[in-house]
Write an enzyme that holds these catalytic residues in place. Structure first.
Site: not given
Length: 204
Positions: A43, A109, A143
């Site tokens: 990331e 995300k 994540c």
């Protein structure tokens, strides 16, 4: 379904230094001495997990995406990683899937890490991405998405299996390495799929 060779590059990052990170990952990718289908980076691989979105953001025609496309073509492999992107006066932690044929796909995300204030500097995404590649259906996530099992539930509206493999790219801290490992296993078990996890490593 053909075999799929995936190469994971878990690396320390040069803090907020795009040029140094791209040079480092160029060297690491050039050192791969076997054929691979997909190369996965952490990331925010080009900056580290920074909240300085306004200063570090790139556009979709910027340096990092162009580098990803060039490395994908050079290696004949997909390159996957996330970076800070700005569009329409908003900032996103955007995963890019860059293919050797020049096509690319993106995922923003969805679950921003509030404990680090990520939601104050980035806009959350709203749509999953399922990529069809070499006979595989792949769902790439970022994540903190790992902690939200409903978001990655492996079904379609018709109740069919949506994907064969989950990919999580992350900047997950060492103090929570046990949850990282256990949650990756949990997502594999509950979704009956392969799971790939790629983290940033090294000192903060």
């Amino acid at each position: 379904m053909m075999d799929l060779k995936i190469t994971l590059i878990q690396s320390n990052l040069h803090w907020e230094n795009v040029d140094q990170n791209l040079a480092m990952f160029t060297d690491k990718i050039n050192a791969i001495n076997e054929t691979t289908d997909i190369i996965i980076l952490p990331e925010m691989f080009n900056t580290g997990f920074s909240m300085d979105s306004e200063r570090l953001a790139e556009r979709m025609n910027g340096k990092t995406l162009n580098w990803m496309m060039e490395m994908s073509k050079k290696t004949n492999s997909v390159i996957v990683g996330s970076l800070i992107i700005t569009e329409h006066d908003e900032y996103y932690n955007r995963l890019v899937w860059a293919q050797p044929n020049g096509d690319y796909y993106t995922y923003d995300k969805r679950h921003l890490f509030r404990m680090a204030g990520e939601h104050d500097y980035f806009k959350a995404g709203s749509e999953l991405l399922i990529i069809h590649y070499k006979g595989w259906r792949i769902c790439p996530l970022v994540c903190y998405d790992l902690r939200f099992p409903v978001w990655s539930r492996n079904t379609t509206e018709d109740g069919e299996i949506a994907y064969d493999c989950l990919i999580y790219i992350a900047n997950w801290p060492e103090v929570r390495k046990a949850p990282w490992s256990k949650l990756l296993e949990a997502r594999a078990i509950e979704n009956q799929c392969y799971v790939v996890g790629v983290n940033r490593v090294g000192p903060v």
